[in-house]
Design a protein around this motif. Structure first.
Motif, PDB file in Angstrom:
ATOM      1  N   UNK D 212       0.841  -1.199   0.000  1.00  0.00           N
ATOM      2  CA  UNK D 212       0.000   0.000   0.000  1.00  0.00           C
ATOM      3  C   UNK D 212       0.876   1.250   0.000  1.00  0.00           C
ATOM      4  N   UNK D 213       1.935   1.214   0.781  1.00  0.00           N
ATOM      5  CA  UNK D 213       2.843   2.366   0.850  1.00  0.00           C
ATOM      6  C   UNK D 213       3.598   2.535  -0.468  1.00  0.00           C
ATOM      7  N   UNK D 214       4.149   1.446  -0.990  1.00  0.00           N
ATOM      8  CA  UNK D 214       4.942   1.531  -2.225  1.00  0.00           C
ATOM      9  C   UNK D 214       4.067   1.962  -3.402  1.00  0.00           C
ATOM     10  N   UNK D 215       2.884   1.363  -3.523  1.00  0.00           N
ATOM     11  CA  UNK D 215       1.988   1.732  -4.622  1.00  0.00           C
ATOM     12  C   UNK D 215       1.537   3.190  -4.505  1.00  0.00           C
ATOM     13  N   UNK D 216       1.376   3.679  -3.279  1.00  0.00           N
ATOM     14  CA  UNK D 216       1.036   5.091  -3.104  1.00  0.00           C
ATOM     15  C   UNK D 216       2.197   5.968  -3.564  1.00  0.00           C
ATOM     16  N   UNK D 217       3.406   5.580  -3.225  1.00  0.00           N
ATOM     17  CA  UNK D 217       4.566   6.339  -3.711  1.00  0.00           C
ATOM     18  C   UNK D 217       4.682   6.266  -5.238  1.00  0.00           C
ATOM     19  N   UNK D 218       4.173   5.197  -5.827  1.00  0.00           N
ATOM     20  CA  UNK D 218       4.179   5.061  -7.291  1.00  0.00           C
ATOM     21  C   UNK D 218       3.028   5.821  -7.950  1.00  0.00           C
ATOM     22  N   UNK D 219       2.172   6.451  -7.128  1.00  0.00           N
ATOM     23  CA  UNK D 219       1.109   7.287  -7.677  1.00  0.00           C
ATOM     24  C   UNK D 219      -0.194   6.578  -8.013  1.00  0.00           C
ATOM     25  N   UNK D 220      -0.403   5.368  -7.477  1.00  0.00           N
ATOM     26  CA  UNK D 220      -1.636   4.636  -7.765  1.00  0.00           C
ATOM     27  C   UNK D 220      -2.781   5.101  -6.881  1.00  0.00           C
ATOM     28  N   UNK D 221      -3.980   5.191  -7.468  1.00  0.00           N
ATOM     29  CA  UNK D 221      -5.203   5.405  -6.697  1.00  0.00           C
ATOM     30  C   UNK D 221      -5.455   4.210  -5.790  1.00  0.00           C
ATOM     31  N   UNK D 222      -6.093   4.431  -4.629  1.00  0.00           N
ATOM     32  CA  UNK D 222      -6.395   3.298  -3.748  1.00  0.00           C
ATOM     33  C   UNK D 222      -7.151   2.167  -4.449  1.00  0.00           C
ATOM     34  N   UNK D 223      -8.146   2.517  -5.266  1.00  0.00           N
ATOM     35  CA  UNK D 223      -8.912   1.462  -5.937  1.00  0.00           C
ATOM     36  C   UNK D 223      -7.999   0.585  -6.789  1.00  0.00           C
TER      37      UNK D 223
END
Lengths: 266, 266, 266, 266
Positions: D212-223
């Motif tokens: 969740x943290x890495x994907x957020x840093x990669x700019x992904x929406x939560x969905x």
């Protein structure tokens, strides 16, 4: 670690729905042999979902509810989904499953949301005031709903229909409930809200709104509202799937190249 | 290229199920207002699937069929699938959809296969001999089936049950069909096969076998056999899902580390 | 009764995919810590499905295969199904599930059917003749297929495309396989069939046909052909679902009252 | 009536994912011929979901993320669902669909919820303070989360695992992010929360929390967090389904009569 052991309990499942033993099946306390012989299918559904048989009055109105959900032609996304999947050559059960997946909060979600609204209003009133809710209390609850939704510019759940100004199913259901003397506090509330909403916005209860009230008066949980809708709608979906499989040779396309606009890069 | 143009036909959908117009819905030729008021839900299902209302006799036996599919406790894979999905926190419609996906050829497929067998035998006999099939013809068709399956060591579709030596549902359905005078050629054939199979293998018709015969006598296509089974079973599945969601806090595991054996590398 | 006891075996599950123990997961014989650090995702997929890591050459062509399945815009029924379900307000995973249910035998079934055809031809040739199949044998197998399908007026699986006369994906995949020296007997057979079919019918291998050959040369079972297609297509489907959920407010209708013709009673 | 007309817009679909024309497919602005030849499958996934190709650094960490989701043996409800459906004789795509339906809020929902938590904290901080968030700000956000969850007795999303005290996947992912210099504000926040939570409750980030943290840093929406999880997990699910279909003859039961307790009437 959230748990210290990796074992599951020996009796992994408890259920009050049915007991199965050699040569005998008991459902909700009744031998299935007796159920098969004696009860109507609509009463069987009531028994499964509510845990007891309906009274005669309840049985009559619940039957109307089930029939009212039967079909709305090819217009709902669920029916279109079912036909798309059927036309790709998938088995019938897959096409029904796909249709059910279209019952999201914008499509079949209304009934659950409306039941929650009616039930929360009525149960609050019952807690605060005396349990026999009078017409004055109903009127004041309806005004609360009107203020919370209409005056705030929010869509009232259970009202309005894309194709109908008077949803013929809602209209007939209300007529039957009145005729058969099955008007509980939730339906009274729905009708009181309708009086206010119709005056202001010229829209009426739809099939979901009327059924949300009646199912609440029948004692159903909001989640089971969606369940009853599914039960009522599945036969119609199966009729569409069968028609699609019989009549259509190639797989269906609801849109084609000319209907698609590309808005991406280059 | 298989096609030379990219356009779809302007009227993309034809349907004989329902016509929707402003404030009016017509299903299988009947105004839904009248259907809601007057017919039983089980007759509505018949109307949707067969395109016409049932006779009184047909209505009675079709109601028995629907009730007989209602529930078999937590034992079927479909019910276990439904509870697994429900316990993961997915919405009710997703759990029902998952259950339907378990109706593969090993689980609910029997009814369709059995209907195909009975219908192909009876329709062949009707083509060759006179349309009113007599008991002698039935007996000879039963012997054909016996030879094709039992003598070749193949499982006869519609026979035997994991938990029952006499499936109480099949037994009661046959009893009702006899009592109500609803014995057509397909049920006669099923019973004739049963005589032969029971003597040799000590197994009887199960609920799928009995219903396959009755539904064939009612004029249903084999594919709709699975459809009727789905309609009859969905309410029970919803009862299980609701129970699971009410009672269970954590997500369910049907097996755990101790139940799993790793047989891969290293 | 088919079984005399009601017990299940104590170790209910055997698997060669992964072993899970406290603080350690081993997949196909490799510690997941090492897999996460060292291998490419496309190699991970190969490892999961084939049970071993690919060679360098296999890894390269398998990566091309996966990319080639990525997306075909809004035209396939599966993508339309996904968008219909997404637009009804259902969660993302439900919309992906619905899309998968559209992969029936008319839609994604082609790849499995084509793999079965190629593999049965090649394995028969290997049994009869020497295992190293020469070009003469390939030519004679291609003629067999040509006779069985084209001369009998049947559609050859893996050929032709609704929108493309030269499917750009098939064309590029074949180019890459030649360039990278990855031409096994199944791809040779596919190309030999193409020579015959193109001359007669002016149609070429499509993406399913080319990949069916390449995946067969990579040792995949036909059933896993559908699996690889699903893996390759799911990201594109998710992109469409996300787009639908971001951009669209109301639920989508692919057809409306004007597009529907009622052909039923009255 | 909510709408006054029954027509749909002529261009019913807009999409930025792909443009399809005769013999040419363009996805996210790139010709698919080039994509097939030149890019890795994991980069293709990034391109589809984020609309642009990843940088080298992003590509490396995103590949780790995808591999880390690959499989957790037979323990998750989704894998058990997939095997139940496969064992009933349903097609592979139906079994994958069923598995996806198990990704409810208790199972795969954690990653979306965790991304929402991290992203809302970081974006609030960016609005109030300067956009380059320093370690002091991170520490104060972590304390906020700690107070909102741990001190109120609520489960912190993304922490703890049923089987692992140190989730080996989370541990390795964090190690790789540090080694490859890919530590953005969301991962910093996750690690700061971990310091506080571990001291108090002895539990650490799980694979969902780290990703969740890495994907957020990669700019992904939560969905899309759930989307990436699905993409990463589907190959493992397909491996299990294939194994089930190859090895198992009869349909699977995860529990049997002895494991079921009837708690209903009579």
């Amino acid at each position: 670690m959230q748990e210290n052991n990796f074992n599951v309990n020996p009796h992994s499942l408890k259920t009050a729905v049915s007991r199965v033993e050699k040569d005998k099946i008991v459902t909700r306390g009744y031998n299935q042999r007796d159920l098969i012989e004696k009860i109507r299918y609509s009463d069987m559904i009531f028994l499964l979902l509510r845990g007891r048989l309906p009274t005669l009055k309840e049985a009559r109105i619940f039957n109307h509810v089930l029939v009212s959900f039967c079909d709305h032609g090819v217009t709902p996304p669920s029916t279109q989904t079912a036909r798309l999947i059927a036309s790709s050559g998938s088995p019938l059960n897959s096409a029904v499953a796909g249709a059910l997946l279209s019952f999201g909060h914008k499509h079949a979600g209304a009934i659950e949301k409306t039941m929650e609204l009616y039930q929360s209003k009525i149960s609050t009133a019952r807690l605060i005031d005396d349990p026999d809710i009078d017409n004055k209390q109903i009127a004041s609850l309806a005004i609360e709903v009107y203020k919370d939704y209409v005056l705030k510019g929010k869509k009232v759940p259970g009202f309005g229909h894309r194709y109908h100004s008077t949803d013929p199913r809602a209209d007939k259901l209300i007529e039957m409930a009145i005729k058969e003397g099955f008007i509980g506090p939730h339906l009274k509330l729905a009708l009181a809200i309708q009086d206010l909403v119709f005056e202001k916005k010229n829209i009426k209860l739809n099939v979901d709104g009327a059924n949300a009230a009646i199912l609440s008066d029948l004692g159903f949980d909001p989640e089971l509202g969606l369940g009853v809708f599914i039960i009522g709608r599945v036969p119609g979906i199966i009729a569409h799937i069968h028609e699609e499989k019989m009549d259509e040779e190639e797989f269906r396309r609801f849109c084609d190249l000319d209907d698609i606009e590309y808005v991406g890069g280059r």
